[in-house]
Design a protein around this motif. Structure first.
Motif, PDB file in Angstrom:
ATOM      1  N   HIS A 163     -11.327 -15.424   6.736  1.00 15.15           N
ATOM      2  CA  HIS A 163      -9.993 -15.157   5.984  1.00 15.15           C
ATOM      3  C   HIS A 163      -9.754 -13.572   5.730  1.00 15.15           C
ATOM      4  N   GLU A 164     -10.874 -12.800   5.467  1.00 15.16           N
ATOM      5  CA  GLU A 164     -10.637 -11.367   5.391  1.00 15.16           C
ATOM      6  C   GLU A 164     -12.072 -10.783   5.494  1.00 15.16           C
ATOM      7  N   ALA A 165     -12.032  -9.280   5.695  1.00 14.63           N
ATOM      8  CA  ALA A 165     -13.195  -8.659   5.967  1.00 14.63           C
ATOM      9  C   ALA A 165     -13.168  -7.256   5.292  1.00 14.63           C
ATOM     10  N   VAL A 166     -13.144  -7.226   3.986  1.00 14.42           N
ATOM     11  CA  VAL A 166     -13.026  -6.168   3.141  1.00 14.42           C
ATOM     12  C   VAL A 166     -14.497  -5.581   2.814  1.00 14.42           C
ATOM     13  N   ILE A 167     -14.441  -4.428   3.233  1.00 15.54           N
ATOM     14  CA  ILE A 167     -15.904  -3.619   3.284  1.00 15.54           C
ATOM     15  C   ILE A 167     -15.726  -2.569   2.201  1.00 15.54           C
ATOM     16  N   PRO A 168     -16.112  -2.465   1.137  1.00 21.42           N
ATOM     17  CA  PRO A 168     -15.703  -1.293   0.128  1.00 21.42           C
ATOM     18  C   PRO A 168     -16.309  -0.007   0.574  1.00 21.42           C
ATOM     19  N   GLY A 180     -12.011  10.302  13.214  1.00 17.77           N
ATOM     20  CA  GLY A 180     -10.924  10.042  14.245  1.00 17.77           C
ATOM     21  C   GLY A 180     -10.977   8.694  14.731  1.00 17.77           C
ATOM     22  N   ARG A 181     -12.172   8.204  14.562  1.00 16.13           N
ATOM     23  CA  ARG A 181     -12.239   6.841  15.124  1.00 16.13           C
ATOM     24  C   ARG A 181     -11.530   5.673  13.980  1.00 16.13           C
ATOM     25  N   ARG A 182     -10.950   4.603  14.619  1.00 15.71           N
ATOM     26  CA  ARG A 182     -10.573   3.489  13.820  1.00 15.71           C
ATOM     27  C   ARG A 182     -11.080   2.169  14.170  1.00 15.71           C
ATOM     28  N   ILE A 183     -11.598   1.497  12.774  1.00 12.25           N
ATOM     29  CA  ILE A 183     -12.293   0.387  12.986  1.00 12.25           C
ATOM     30  C   ILE A 183     -11.238  -0.884  12.997  1.00 12.25           C
ATOM     31  N   LEU A 184     -10.914  -1.887  13.932  1.00  9.68           N
ATOM     32  CA  LEU A 184     -10.244  -2.778  13.501  1.00  9.68           C
ATOM     33  C   LEU A 184     -10.839  -4.173  13.653  1.00  9.68           C
ATOM     34  N   ILE A 185     -10.460  -4.768  12.718  1.00  5.67           N
ATOM     35  CA  ILE A 185     -11.415  -6.138  12.517  1.00  5.67           C
ATOM     36  C   ILE A 185     -10.331  -7.181  12.614  1.00  5.67           C
ATOM     37  N   SER A 186     -10.250  -8.326  13.599  1.00  4.52           N
ATOM     38  CA  SER A 186      -9.502  -9.289  13.711  1.00  4.52           C
ATOM     39  C   SER A 186      -9.963 -10.568  12.971  1.00  4.52           C
ATOM     40  N   THR A 187      -9.137 -10.804  11.933  1.00  3.23           N
ATOM     41  CA  THR A 187      -9.492 -11.910  11.287  1.00  3.23           C
ATOM     42  C   THR A 187      -9.010 -13.237  11.806  1.00  3.23           C
ATOM     43  N   ASP A 188      -9.032 -14.107  11.175  1.00  2.00           N
ATOM     44  CA  ASP A 188      -8.472 -15.742  11.728  1.00  2.00           C
ATOM     45  C   ASP A 188      -7.206 -16.022  10.898  1.00  2.00           C
ATOM     46  N   ARG A 189      -6.403 -14.977  10.122  1.00  2.00           N
ATOM     47  CA  ARG A 189      -5.392 -15.524   9.579  1.00  2.00           C
ATOM     48  C   ARG A 189      -4.224 -15.687  10.768  1.00  2.00           C
ATOM     49  N   ALA A 208      -2.530 -19.751   7.226  1.00  2.00           N
ATOM     50  CA  ALA A 208      -3.641 -20.787   7.306  1.00  2.00           C
ATOM     51  C   ALA A 208      -4.948 -19.546   8.156  1.00  2.00           C
ATOM     52  N   ALA A 209      -5.910 -20.187   8.071  1.00  2.00           N
ATOM     53  CA  ALA A 209      -6.985 -19.507   8.850  1.00  2.00           C
ATOM     54  C   ALA A 209      -7.609 -20.305  10.093  1.00  2.00           C
ATOM     55  N   ILE A 210      -7.542 -19.863  11.169  1.00  2.00           N
ATOM     56  CA  ILE A 210      -7.914 -20.765  12.312  1.00  2.00           C
ATOM     57  C   ILE A 210      -9.041 -20.175  12.928  1.00  2.00           C
ATOM     58  N   PRO A 211     -10.146 -20.858  12.410  1.00  2.00           N
ATOM     59  CA  PRO A 211     -11.637 -20.733  13.157  1.00  2.00           C
ATOM     60  C   PRO A 211     -11.570 -20.182  14.605  1.00  2.00           C
ATOM     61  N   GLY A 237      -9.693 -14.849  15.676  1.00  2.00           N
ATOM     62  CA  GLY A 237      -9.878 -13.283  15.884  1.00  2.00           C
ATOM     63  C   GLY A 237     -10.927 -13.204  16.830  1.00  2.00           C
ATOM     64  N   GLN A 238     -11.983 -13.815  17.200  1.00  2.00           N
ATOM     65  CA  GLN A 238     -12.743 -13.316  18.292  1.00  2.00           C
ATOM     66  C   GLN A 238     -12.168 -13.775  19.527  1.00  2.00           C
ATOM     67  N   VAL A 239     -11.209 -14.821  19.694  1.00  2.00           N
ATOM     68  CA  VAL A 239     -10.592 -15.208  20.770  1.00  2.00           C
ATOM     69  C   VAL A 239      -9.602 -13.876  21.322  1.00  2.00           C
ATOM     70  N   LEU A 240      -8.983 -13.442  20.374  1.00  2.00           N
ATOM     71  CA  LEU A 240      -8.148 -12.336  20.729  1.00  2.00           C
ATOM     72  C   LEU A 240      -8.651 -10.908  20.955  1.00  2.00           C
ATOM     73  N   THR A 241      -9.914 -10.816  20.311  1.00  2.00           N
ATOM     74  CA  THR A 241     -10.581  -9.436  20.540  1.00  2.00           C
ATOM     75  C   THR A 241     -11.050  -9.573  21.937  1.00  2.00           C
TER      76      THR A 241
END
Length: 316
Positions: free
Chosen positions: A8-13, A32-41, A50-53, A56-60
């Protein structure tokens, strides 16, 4: 698919400069790097519905397949993949023009060439389309139909190359570069897709500039969400019959919601797990068909957010 937990989310403080997108979590590192995390939203109707299991992995991983097979055409933003849902890339200044390439007279949005063509328009995007084309027919050659949200209060606006340059969205040199890149990427995508029994009908690309001003391919490439894929074997018969080409139908959830409420003004009813599982299975099928490789399923019952946190610990 219900054995796999959705992300659903990947919030890493501990990670800096957090930005939440519709389907991604983004973090900008000081170097100068960016971290992009694909969720299942699953985003639709201006909200996450919805969140589709596994989505996010498929798209990445689909984008990874294509980034690796097009790196000789143009540079891309990818630096590494520390997790199946995560790409670490160069932070770019995104150019304000989305490069849409179309090989067929298709589409449903107000800016699609099929919509405009059916309205009687033949002049569009600075191009002239021939008379007598049918729905979903191949164009004489692929065309660029760029759009930008810069001119119309956040709504996609169809533009010609002349408008883009004269309006100051891109310099002439930038336009020449991104248009050449986009057409070459699309040609590679169509050729490799056809080997997999697929027609890449259209797609979109985003480009940005790095710290040196170099134009770099960003975001994603040739994923099931950014591209229209049709099955080549059934296309001729369906086209001859005036039917809709066979594609990866991922709209189970959207269609179910629309049939039961106005999703823009009403609360959504609970979405059945069966529909979520069906959508997840289509995404996995899309990955395996597009790439020709088996999908690497995570451990059953694994918490993807916890796994991602472990895999990104070295960036804290």
């Amino acid at each position: 698919m219900s054995d796999y937990l959705p992300l659903h989310e990947a919030v890493i403080p501990e990670l800096p400069n957090y930005y939440r997108g519709k389907v991604r979590e983004n973090y900008d590192l000081p170097d100068g790097r960016r971290i992009l995390i694909s969720t299942d939203r699953l985003s639709a109707f201006d909200r996450a519905i919805a969140a589709i299991p596994l989505k996010g992995q498929v798209l990445t991983q689909t984008a990874r397949y294509w980034f690796e097979r097009t790196a000789d055409i143009c540079p891309n933003h990818v630096l590494e993949y520390p997790d199946p849902n995560v790409v670490v890339g160069r932070r770019l200044e995104i150019l304000p023009v989305e490069m849409v390439v179309r090989g067929y007279l298709a589409g449903t949005t107000g800016t699609s060439i099929l919509t405009l063509y059916k309205q009687g328009r033949r002049e569009m995007y600075g191009l002239t389309l021939p008379e007598g084309l049918s729905d979903n027919e191949a164009l004489p050659q692929p065309i660029l139909t760029p759009t930008s949200k810069a001119f119309d209060g956040g709504h996609d606006e169809p533009l010609s190359a002349r408008q883009i340059v004269e309006g100051g969205l891109l310099t002439q040199a930038q336009w020449d570069t991104v248009s050449a890149y986009a057409l070459a990427l699309f040609a590679r995508g169509q050729a490799l897709s056809l080997e997999r029994g697929l027609i890449l009908a259209d797609t979109k690309y985003e480009f940005g500039t790095d710290a040196q001003g170099r134009i770099v391919l960003a975001d994603e490439i040739h994923t099931p969400d950014s591209s229209r894929y049709w099955f080549a074997a059934s296309y001729p018969e369906r086209f001859a019959a005036g039917g809709k080409p066979e594609s990866f139908d991922k709209d189970f959830v959207r269609n179910w919601v629309v049939a039961r409420c106005d999703p823009y003004t009403q609360d959504l009813p609970p979405i059945p797990q069966e529909l979520i599982d069906q959508t997840s299975a289509v995404y996995v099928r899309a990955f395996e068909t597009i790439t020709g490789t088996p999908f690497a399923y995570p451990l059953r019952g694994e918490d993807p957010a916890a796994r991602i946190r472990r895999n990104l610990a070295r960036y804290f």
